[in-house]
Design an enzyme around this catalytic site. Structure first.
Site: not given
Length: 151
Positions: A55-57, A62
Site C-alpha cells: 500500500g506504500h505505494f 517507498v
C-alpha cells in the site's frame, strides 16, 4: 573508527533474545557493532516482499519514513537493552525530534542504522540516530526512550 572490541555478528535469533519485536515488525536483520548502553550499528535489507509495499505505494514502492525511524529505534534498543541493568526489559518510544528524510528507501536497498545513546537518566534516555544507504544519509532523528518492565 569503531572499537573492534564491540564488533559482533548478531543475526535475527540473537536480536530476538534482546528486543521483543517479531515478524512483521522486526525491522533489523543483523547487528555488526554493539557497545552496551552506548552504540549499535544494525542493518535492514529492504526487499519488495515487505508487507508495507502493498500500500506504500503500489506503483512507486517507498519504505515509509516512520518505519525507518522504527528500525533506528530497534537498533538503539539493542544497545540500551544489552546494558546489564536493562536486560530483560523493554524500550518504549518517548519522543522523536529533528526527524529528517533525505532520500527515498527502495526495494533492493540495504539500510545501515547507526544509533548512539547520548544521554541516560534513570529509565529515560536520548539517542542520535542516522540511517544510510550506500554511505548516503537517508534519514536522521533524535529519539527518546523509556525503559519499562515486560508484563
Amino acid at each position: 573508527m569503531e572499537n573492534t572490541e564491540f564488533t559482533v555478528n548478531f543475526g535475527v535469533k540473537e536480536i530476538q533474545k534482546i528486543i521483543p519485536h517479531r515478524y512483521p515488525f522486526l525491522l533489523i536483520d543483523k547487528v555488526t557493532y554493539m557497545e552496551p548502553g552506548k552504540k549499535a550499528i544494525a542493518y535492514k535489507n529492504v526487499t519488495m516482499n515487505e508487507y508495507f509495499f502493498q500500500g506504500h505505494f503500489p506503483e512507486e514502492p517507498v519504505m515509509p519514513g516512520v518505519l525507518i525511524i522504527e528500525a533506528l529505534a530497534q537498533a538503539g534498543a539493542v544497545a540500551i537493552l544489552s546494558q546489564e541493568n536493562f536486560k530483560g526489559k523493554i524500550a518504549f518510544f518517548g519522543g522523536i525530534n529533528k526527524a529528517k528524510f533525505r532520500k527515498k528507501v527502495l526495494p533492493g536497498d540495504t539500510l545501515r542504522l547507526e544509533v548512539e545513546i547520548v544521554k541516560i537518566k534513570g529509565p529515560a534516555g536520548i539517542g542520535n540516530a542516522v540511517a544510510y544507504v550506500d554511505d548516503k544519509k537517508v534519514a536522521e532523528a533524535e529519539i527518546m526512550f523509556m525503559i519499562g518492565d515486560k508484563n
